[in-house]
Design a protein around this motif. Sequence first.
Motif, PDB file in Angstrom:
ATOM      1  N   LEU A  18      19.958  11.736  94.914  1.00  0.00           N
ATOM      2  CA  LEU A  18      21.360  12.149  94.800  1.00  0.00           C
ATOM      3  C   LEU A  18      22.132  11.777  96.060  1.00  0.00           C
ATOM      4  CD1 LEU A  18      20.990  15.663  93.109  1.00  0.00           C
ATOM      5  CD2 LEU A  18      21.505  13.468  92.040  1.00  0.00           C
ATOM      6  N   PRO A  19      23.438  11.491  95.929  1.00  0.00           N
ATOM      7  CA  PRO A  19      24.265  11.567  94.716  1.00  0.00           C
ATOM      8  C   PRO A  19      24.152  10.309  93.861  1.00  0.00           C
ATOM      9  CG  PRO A  19      25.630  11.007  96.577  1.00  0.00           C
ATOM     10  CD  PRO A  19      24.255  11.229  97.135  1.00  0.00           C
ATOM     11  N   ARG A  20      24.400  10.475  92.565  1.00  0.00           N
ATOM     12  CA  ARG A  20      24.386   9.369  91.624  1.00  0.00           C
ATOM     13  C   ARG A  20      25.702   9.359  90.848  1.00  0.00           C
ATOM     14  NH1 ARG A  20      20.565   5.942  92.867  1.00  0.00           N
ATOM     15  NH2 ARG A  20      20.684   5.113  90.728  1.00  0.00           N
ATOM     16  N   VAL A  21      26.169   8.162  90.501  1.00  0.00           N
ATOM     17  CA  VAL A  21      27.423   8.000  89.763  1.00  0.00           C
ATOM     18  C   VAL A  21      27.102   7.572  88.342  1.00  0.00           C
ATOM     19  CG1 VAL A  21      29.642   6.798  89.623  1.00  0.00           C
ATOM     20  CG2 VAL A  21      28.665   7.373  91.865  1.00  0.00           C
ATOM     21  N   LEU A  22      27.635   8.322  87.373  1.00  0.00           N
ATOM     22  CA  LEU A  22      27.408   8.033  85.959  1.00  0.00           C
ATOM     23  C   LEU A  22      28.723   7.682  85.281  1.00  0.00           C
ATOM     24  CD1 LEU A  22      25.012  10.974  84.968  1.00  0.00           C
ATOM     25  CD2 LEU A  22      24.432   8.745  85.933  1.00  0.00           C
ATOM     26  N   GLY A  27      32.037   9.838  74.508  1.00  0.00           N
ATOM     27  CA  GLY A  27      32.570  11.127  74.923  1.00  0.00           C
ATOM     28  C   GLY A  27      32.369  12.214  73.904  1.00  0.00           C
ATOM     29  N   VAL A  28      32.642  13.417  74.353  1.00  0.00           N
ATOM     30  CA  VAL A  28      32.574  14.606  73.511  1.00  0.00           C
ATOM     31  C   VAL A  28      33.951  15.248  73.543  1.00  0.00           C
ATOM     32  CG1 VAL A  28      31.497  16.851  73.163  1.00  0.00           C
ATOM     33  CG2 VAL A  28      30.143  14.937  74.016  1.00  0.00           C
ATOM     34  N   TYR A  29      34.525  15.535  72.373  1.00  0.00           N
ATOM     35  CA  TYR A  29      35.882  16.057  72.303  1.00  0.00           C
ATOM     36  C   TYR A  29      35.875  17.366  71.520  1.00  0.00           C
ATOM     37  CZ  TYR A  29      36.962  11.250  73.566  1.00  0.00           C
ATOM     38  OH  TYR A  29      37.001  10.041  74.189  1.00  0.00           O
ATOM     39  N   PHE A  30      36.674  18.302  72.013  1.00  0.00           N
ATOM     40  CA  PHE A  30      36.875  19.558  71.314  1.00  0.00           C
ATOM     41  C   PHE A  30      38.378  19.732  71.130  1.00  0.00           C
ATOM     42  CE2 PHE A  30      32.774  20.137  73.304  1.00  0.00           C
ATOM     43  CZ  PHE A  30      32.036  20.767  72.321  1.00  0.00           C
ATOM     44  N   THR A  46      35.216   9.207  76.977  1.00  0.00           N
ATOM     45  CA  THR A  46      34.555   7.916  77.166  1.00  0.00           C
ATOM     46  C   THR A  46      35.211   7.154  78.316  1.00  0.00           C
ATOM     47  OG1 THR A  46      34.048   7.822  74.803  1.00  0.00           O
ATOM     48  CG2 THR A  46      33.947   5.758  76.040  1.00  0.00           C
ATOM     49  N   GLY A  47      34.378   6.672  79.222  1.00  0.00           N
ATOM     50  CA  GLY A  47      34.869   5.951  80.379  1.00  0.00           C
ATOM     51  C   GLY A  47      34.996   6.784  81.630  1.00  0.00           C
ATOM     52  N   ASP A  48      34.869   8.115  81.521  1.00  0.00           N
ATOM     53  CA  ASP A  48      34.944   8.976  82.700  1.00  0.00           C
ATOM     54  C   ASP A  48      33.787   8.679  83.648  1.00  0.00           C
ATOM     55  OD1 ASP A  48      37.203  10.176  81.846  1.00  0.00           O
ATOM     56  OD2 ASP A  48      36.269  12.062  81.217  1.00  0.00           O
ATOM     57  N   LEU A  49      34.080   8.782  84.940  1.00  0.00           N
ATOM     58  CA  LEU A  49      33.050   8.636  85.965  1.00  0.00           C
ATOM     59  C   LEU A  49      32.693  10.013  86.510  1.00  0.00           C
ATOM     60  CD1 LEU A  49      34.229   5.497  87.978  1.00  0.00           C
ATOM     61  CD2 LEU A  49      32.479   5.627  86.204  1.00  0.00           C
ATOM     62  N   ILE A  50      31.390  10.231  86.673  1.00  0.00           N
ATOM     63  CA  ILE A  50      30.882  11.509  87.175  1.00  0.00           C
ATOM     64  C   ILE A  50      29.993  11.225  88.373  1.00  0.00           C
ATOM     65  CG2 ILE A  50      29.646  13.624  86.584  1.00  0.00           C
ATOM     66  CD1 ILE A  50      30.035  12.895  83.641  1.00  0.00           C
ATOM     67  N   LYS A  51      30.254  11.911  89.466  1.00  0.00           N
ATOM     68  CA  LYS A  51      29.415  11.772  90.655  1.00  0.00           C
ATOM     69  C   LYS A  51      28.593  13.045  90.802  1.00  0.00           C
ATOM     70  CE  LYS A  51      29.564  10.544  95.556  1.00  0.00           C
ATOM     71  NZ  LYS A  51      30.459  10.194  96.694  1.00  0.00           N
ATOM     72  N   ILE A  52      27.289  12.934  90.464  1.00  0.00           N
ATOM     73  CA  ILE A  52      26.407  14.100  90.494  1.00  0.00           C
ATOM     74  C   ILE A  52      26.009  14.369  91.944  1.00  0.00           C
ATOM     75  CG2 ILE A  52      24.214  15.060  89.713  1.00  0.00           C
ATOM     76  CD1 ILE A  52      24.423  13.331  87.245  1.00  0.00           C
ATOM     77  N   THR A  53      26.250  15.602  92.387  1.00  0.00           N
ATOM     78  CA  THR A  53      25.929  15.981  93.767  1.00  0.00           C
ATOM     79  C   THR A  53      24.816  17.002  93.861  1.00  0.00           C
ATOM     80  OG1 THR A  53      27.659  17.688  93.697  1.00  0.00           O
ATOM     81  CG2 THR A  53      28.284  15.493  94.517  1.00  0.00           C
ATOM     82  N   VAL A 231      25.241   8.575  78.751  1.00  0.00           N
ATOM     83  CA  VAL A 231      25.712   8.153  80.067  1.00  0.00           C
ATOM     84  C   VAL A 231      24.955   6.912  80.517  1.00  0.00           C
ATOM     85  CG1 VAL A 231      26.403  10.477  80.768  1.00  0.00           C
ATOM     86  CG2 VAL A 231      24.072   9.686  81.218  1.00  0.00           C
ATOM     87  N   GLU A 232      25.529   6.259  81.531  1.00  0.00           N
ATOM     88  CA  GLU A 232      24.922   5.076  82.131  1.00  0.00           C
ATOM     89  C   GLU A 232      25.045   5.194  83.647  1.00  0.00           C
ATOM     90  OE1 GLU A 232      25.529   0.203  82.205  1.00  0.00           O
ATOM     91  OE2 GLU A 232      26.813   1.496  80.972  1.00  0.00           O
ATOM     92  N   ASP A 233      23.964   4.906  84.352  1.00  0.00           N
ATOM     93  CA  ASP A 233      23.959   4.983  85.806  1.00  0.00           C
ATOM     94  C   ASP A 233      24.652   3.741  86.379  1.00  0.00           C
ATOM     95  OD1 ASP A 233      23.247   4.899  88.584  1.00  0.00           O
ATOM     96  OD2 ASP A 233      21.702   6.384  88.151  1.00  0.00           O
TER      97      ASP A 233
END
Length: 658
Positions: A18-22, A27-30, A46-53, A231-233
């Motif tokens: 860590l950290p990793r960017v996904l 996507g998931v929508y509600f 879809t297309g959002d970037l997530i930085k896991i810390t 997700v994709e790394d």
Amino acid sequence: MEPLSFQQYILSLDIASLPRVLKVCSGVYFQGSVYEMGGRECCLSTGDLIKITGLRLQKITCEDPETGQATELPLNFTGHFQPSRDKLSYMSLKKLARSRPAGLQDMPFTFASAVDLTVDGQFIPKGQPISLLSVARHEGQEFANCTTTGQNGQRSFCLPFSFQGQFCECSGQPSYTLSQVLESGALRGQRLKCSALGRHSLLLCPVYEVQAIMHMRKEVVKIPSTLEVDVEDVTEESQHIHFIKPLMLSEVLGLEGAFPMQAEILEGPENLPIFENDWIPRLQKGQKIQIHGKCCAWRILASSSKGRRGSRHFLLSSTYQGKFRRRPREFPTVFDLTTSLGMGKCLRVVVTKDCESTEEDLPSLSMGDRLEVLHLAKTQVRRQAEHKSINVLLCSRNSGEDEESEELMLPLHLEGGFVEEVSDSRRYSLPEIVEQLQLPCEVKVTTKDSSLANDVLGSFSALRLEARITEPFLVTSLCEAPSVSFQIPPQWLDMALFFTEEPAPPQTPLTDRSKVEELTESFYYHLLKLMPSNEAPPPRPPKRKEFRDKAGTQLPGAKEVTEKPKPLPPLSKSKCIPEESVPPSSKPRNARSRPIVRSSPNEYSLHHTGSQMAPKPTKPFKEARDANVSEDSDHDYEVIDEDLIKTIDKMQKAVLHY
């Protein structure tokens, strides 16, 4: 890299990496909007970037792969786990090494091949133990330095980590705690055995709360690892990406040692403008600003005298370099005079208009009286045949050089006009006023601040300095004009922004444009509400009970009586003279201590004391006037008009009916 489900990716994630960017692939929508459920992020586009810390374990279950039965384990489970024998085979030496919780740090360790090997012309039969001693690098590749003992004795050789085969750890392998299994991405996906849970193989299924950073999110996003999203790394491709973390300007006040810095405004101020200037309209979305630091200057709230446009209101910085001269203060009531008490300074005032006391036992004041304010006291007054204790202001009155001073007790609700006697011609700076004078005070600017292009304060005949304000400000400038600074109060003018990665330019001398800020009228009154006030409200004057006739008509100016009125004697000529027409010089000196009943324009007041009413006339008022005032009379009194005579007759008749 092929997309994985979010849960599968988290189970195989090496926490040490860590950290990793996904990147969200599906996507998931509600209901088509982003919202939170139980404090966790439950919608990703879809297309959002997530930085896991980080990861935080929430719960863990062990599942029997044969029966599907699942049991939740406590987070402090103390049992030990070992890999199941039917799942010891690895396709390469690298996968075998990564499967161990300690990785290559725990060496040497022993493994064996499930098939015969031939390495550098040496034959190694299957099942023969091989010890991995160390790791070496050559031309960018990793090699394992190994030894094995066979029929021909001990032999050493190098085995590439990428060497394909079927490898497994030898018997006697160590057992692992629950935390060691969870920290190893390889062990989390293997079948394990635990003697405390039975003889069957188990799969551990942990559920994590994933802590991550996302674009334009102020706080750390919390995502459940069970969220159904692919997700994709993209960590390697996203090294240049800057995740924007929005802040409110009020939060910048809490930062230490971060100034100067550059920022970009995300959202302009939501509230209405607080200052009448040219830089507040420029604080809009996309504007880049430079924050130089916090300002330690205090401010003075000031108001101008009323003019054609009404009063104008300002905030004066303590760095204002103009000079002021005191002006006399004005006090509309006796209660306002009490604000000067407790300062250890003598206050002398002049009465600017007659003040009539509503209390029978307390004196009234005349225009021109000179008073010295002494202190507060209590006294007994008579109201409706009852004695009541009230607060009074003790003053000393001096009417002339040859006369002795007399002490007066003035009720706090007494309305009039008082102006301060000032003989101070000294010129004060703003810090000297705060230190030596009492606020509020009246001043006039005698010397303008030469550092200001247009010092508007010098155009007013008087300024009222009302209160001192110590609200924190931030010294700021626009990036296109970094040397011209202004000061923003974040508590009153908050906005969203983010820090850019651009380095702040070198500091240069700043030109302060916020020494005098004019307030909008709406914000001035809002500011008065925010300011603390410990002052008690002024006392209410005593109520006057008024008579009503039989028809319910209210009779003004009449006091309540407790006795039946006596018959009235004939009304003489002197009774027709209003008291206002008597020259002041003809009034007795002790008249100030008696209550005075004055009439309003075009009205006549009935004069009486206590419950004794005016005598009853024996004949109509008009006849009395005709009998006493003839053409040959040399009187110089004013003749009363017919409407006034009718009003007096009506009031006298009402008294008789009462």
